[in-house]
Enzyme design. Structure first.
Site, short mmCIF file in Angstrom:
data_model
loop_
_atom_site.label_atom_id
_atom_site.label_comp_id
_atom_site.label_asym_id
_atom_site.label_seq_id
_atom_site.Cartn_x
_atom_site.Cartn_y
_atom_site.Cartn_z
N ASP A 1 -9.61 1.80 2.15
CA ASP A 1 -9.46 1.93 0.79
C ASP A 1 -10.70 1.76 0.02
O ASP A 1 -11.27 2.53 -0.62
CB ASP A 1 -8.23 1.37 0.14
CG ASP A 1 -6.74 1.80 0.60
OD1 ASP A 1 -6.83 2.79 1.57
OD2 ASP A 1 -6.00 1.38 -0.10
N THR B 1 -2.64 6.90 -4.39
CA THR B 1 -1.35 7.46 -3.66
C THR B 1 -0.06 7.10 -4.49
O THR B 1 0.69 8.01 -4.87
CB THR B 1 -1.14 6.76 -2.44
OG1 THR B 1 -2.08 6.51 -2.09
CG2 THR B 1 -0.32 7.68 -1.62
N THR B 2 0.26 5.85 -4.88
CA THR B 2 1.46 5.39 -5.70
C THR B 2 1.39 5.95 -7.17
O THR B 2 2.62 6.51 -7.59
CB THR B 2 1.47 3.78 -5.79
OG1 THR B 2 0.99 3.09 -4.78
CG2 THR B 2 2.76 3.37 -6.28
N ASP C 1 0.72 -1.10 0.03
CA ASP C 1 0.10 0.05 -0.04
C ASP C 1 0.74 1.09 0.22
O ASP C 1 1.45 1.36 0.96
CB ASP C 1 -1.00 -0.17 1.31
CG ASP C 1 -1.86 1.12 1.18
OD1 ASP C 1 -2.69 1.15 0.24
OD2 ASP C 1 -1.87 1.70 2.26
P1 ADP Z 1 -2.23 3.49 -6.27
O1 ADP Z 1 -1.77 3.62 -4.95
O2 ADP Z 1 -1.83 4.42 -7.06
O3 ADP Z 1 -3.76 3.08 -6.13
P2 ADP Z 1 -2.14 0.52 -6.80
O4 ADP Z 1 -1.17 -0.31 -6.58
O5 ADP Z 1 -3.39 0.44 -6.37
O6 ADP Z 1 -1.70 2.14 -6.83
O7 ADP Z 1 -2.40 0.58 -8.65
C1 ADP Z 1 -3.32 1.31 -9.08
C2 ADP Z 1 -3.35 1.00 -10.59
O8 ADP Z 1 -3.45 -0.36 -10.83
C3 ADP Z 1 -4.43 1.67 -11.23
O9 ADP Z 1 -3.94 2.34 -12.48
C4 ADP Z 1 -5.36 0.65 -11.81
O10 ADP Z 1 -6.14 0.89 -13.05
C5 ADP Z 1 -4.28 -0.50 -11.99
N1 ADP Z 1 -5.19 -1.90 -11.94
C6 ADP Z 1 -5.75 -2.23 -11.19
N2 ADP Z 1 -6.08 -3.76 -11.58
C7 ADP Z 1 -5.44 -3.85 -12.81
C8 ADP Z 1 -5.65 -5.12 -13.58
N3 ADP Z 1 -6.29 -5.93 -13.42
N4 ADP Z 1 -5.00 -4.94 -14.83
C9 ADP Z 1 -4.31 -3.62 -15.16
N5 ADP Z 1 -4.17 -2.66 -14.10
C10 ADP Z 1 -4.94 -2.69 -13.00
#
Ligand code: ADP
Ligand code: MG
Length: 546
Positions: free
Chosen positions: A397, A101-102, A68
């Protein structure tokens, strides 16, 4: 304002304290950008469902395993001012929309990297900021166009959105269940205000209890107080509860007496004890008189007071957390009273049922069918404390994700599709602007492509091939196309069900721009001399105490 200025031919005038260090101009900029880029590099590998976990070990050796972004940044103990600023912006993203956030950090790092290249080509930082600003405006405008509306009763789509957000959490088999809990919790507290939907996170209480498994976590319609009924002779179940919330002890402060009274005569001793009993009984009588049959007390309850309360058939709980007292006040309509003399019938709250139940090894008091039906709780269960904590972060979240969605009831494609779409639109419009700004706008577009690139890299896919295919799709106006990292394919994210609230993306774009602009505007870093370790301990004890 403070400067060390050379005063003519004489001595330099020293204004800054001895030991103060100062970096200026390009050197300061370069240094700040480098620091922010390091932070971005660090969290990059956690982006997306195929992102890696990080192990964080704090100064006393406690270990947290998470991917996270917000947690990682929160636990990182950084020194550099620019790195600190970036972390602050990312945290603000987390508190305002609870997700992305990331992405904010990765995007900011990329914006700064490109800005540095532009500055090296003699483009002034403020021109870079202007170009980025224009690109941001285009992105925000186009974002609205890509977004699709959703209805609150469309549970299938709601679930896909929450699942996309939870996809990157290591919950495994329990993801679905946590998603359902978050959706149902938010749906039960959502209200309509001036024609707009609104949900207040404060109305959802999360209670963690070790034991059983995540799958046995449940939604409770009401408030849970993680305490037991204080005396065995008290009722364990009260219907039509009239609730008093008291923030005062049902005790006599011992010092009041021991300081002044010295008793030699045994008869006097009895008198003294009788007096104590009388005062405690009076306290209980006040509660009985106003008609309360349930008492939640933030402070202690003396044995004798417990006895009188039990005799009056009152269910009482002691040492209730302040935050729970506030939730109880909101849910039951009671007023928290700090003085027994102030207590009146008006201050009592109502609940259809107050009941002590055994959860695992412990007893908890459930306050249900409240006056304010908008109060709900999620009771989280898991076998390990670490699991419980990660589940809580995920649930938070997911709840925030739903609340963000509810704010404007629109969603956009994930998997880098939205970023690709916005990049292609910015590229189309950039030629309308003067040369240098145009370059900055193109740099903004390229920075956006870092999201699908990183998602692909983290999933072990070929980023070059994927970006080529994505660019081709978006050129043709197929703006739903992104990379689905679980299957490793470029596909329409709306169809693949990888979708996100538009609010989250909007905030990502704004925050990343703000952070990058903030760091680019700095051309002077004046740092006070660092205190010696001994001094530091004295002056900021709180930082070192935990
Ligand atoms: P953040 O802290 O920015 O939310 P995450 O590690 O939760 O970072 O990643 C979010 C990103 O992952 C978003 O761009 C989302 O669209 C992408 N994402 C989530 N599930 C999938 C998937 N199955 N395939 C591709 N991208 C995905
Ligand atoms: Mg996320």
């Amino acid at each position: 304002m403070s400067r060390a200025v050379g005063a003519g031919a004489g001595q330099p005038v020293l204004i800054l304290k001895e030991g103060t260090s100062r970096t200026r101009g390009r050197a300061a900029q370069r240094n700040n950008i480098a620091a922010a880029k390091i932070i971005a590099e660090m969290v990059k590998t956690t982006l997306g469902p195929k992102g890696m976990d990080k192990i964080l070990v704090d100064s006393i050796g406690d270990v947290v395993v998470t991917n996270d972004g917000a947690t990682i940044l929160d636990k990182m103990d950084v020194e550099h001012p620019a790195a600190k600023m970036l972390i602050e912006v990312a945290k603000a993203q987390d508190t305002s929309v609870g997700d992305g956030t990331t992405t904010v950090v990765v995007l900011t790092g990329e914006l700064l990297k490109h800005a540095e290249e532009l500055i090296d080509q003699k483009i002034h930082p403020s021109t870079v900021i202007t170009g980025y600003r224009r690109a941001l405006d285009i992105a925000l405008r186009e974002l609205e166009k890509i977004a699709k509306p959703i209805k609150l009763d469309d549970k299938k789509t709601l679930k896909k959105i929450v699942n996309t957000s939870l996809g990157s959490k290591s919950l495994g088999f329990a993801t679905e269940h946590i998603a359902d809990l978050a959706i149902n919790a938010v749906l039960s507290i959502v209200e309509e205000r001036d024609g707009k939907l609104y949900a207040d996170k404060e109305n959802i209480q999360i209670v963690k209890k070790m034991g059983k498994s995540l799958l046995e976590s449940e939604l409770v319609n009401g408030i849970i107080v993680d305490k037991e009924v204080v005396h065995p002779a008290m009722p364990k179940r009260v219907t039509n509860a009239k609730i008093a919330l008291i923030n005062a002890p049902f005790e006599i402060e011992k010092t009041e007496f021991s300081a002044e009274i010295r008793i030699r005569d045994p008869l006097k001793m009895k008198e003294f004890l009788d007096e104590e009993t009388r005062i405690l009984k009076e306290m209980v009588d006040k509660v009985v008189k106003v008609g309360a049959n349930v008492v939640f007390c933030q402070k202690g309850i003396d044995d004798i007071a417990q006895f009188f309360l039990a005799k009056a058939g009152i269910l009482a709980v002691r040492r209730v957390k302040a935050s729970d007292m506030e939730k109880l006040a909101k849910a039951t309509g009671a007023r928290i009273v700090t003085d027994f003399d102030d207590l009146s019938e008006k201050d009592l709250g109502y609940a259809g049922l107050v009941e002590e139940r055994k959860i695992g090894e412990d007893k908890m008091v459930f306050v249900q069918d409240c006056k304010n039906p908008k109060a709900v709780s999620v009771l989280l269960r898991a076998g390990l404390e670490r699991q419980l904590d990660e589940a809580e972060r995920a649930l938070n979240d997911a709840i925030m994700n739903m609340i963000s969605l509810i704010r404007d009831m629109k969603y956009v494609p994930g998997g880098g599709a939205t970023e690709m779409a916005l990049a292609s639109m910015i590229r189309k419009e950039a030629p309308k602007y003067p040369g240098k700004e145009q370059l900055a706008m193109l740099a903004f577009a390229e920075s956006l492509e870092m999201i699908p690139r990183t998602l692909s890299e983290n999933a072990g896919l070929e980023p070059v091939e994927i970006l080529t295919e994505l660019r081709m799709r978006h050129e043709k106006g197929e703006h739903g196309y992104g990379v689905e990292v679980l299957s490793g394919k470029v596909q329409d994210m709306f169809k693949a069900g990888v979708i996100e609230p538009v609010k989250v993306k909007e905030q990502v774009l704004k925050s990343a721009f703000e952070a990058a602009a903030m760091i680019l505007r700095i051309d002077d870093v004046i740092a006070a001399a660092r205190k010696k370790p001994g001094e530091e301990k004295k002056s900021s004890s709180s930082e070192y105490s935990s």
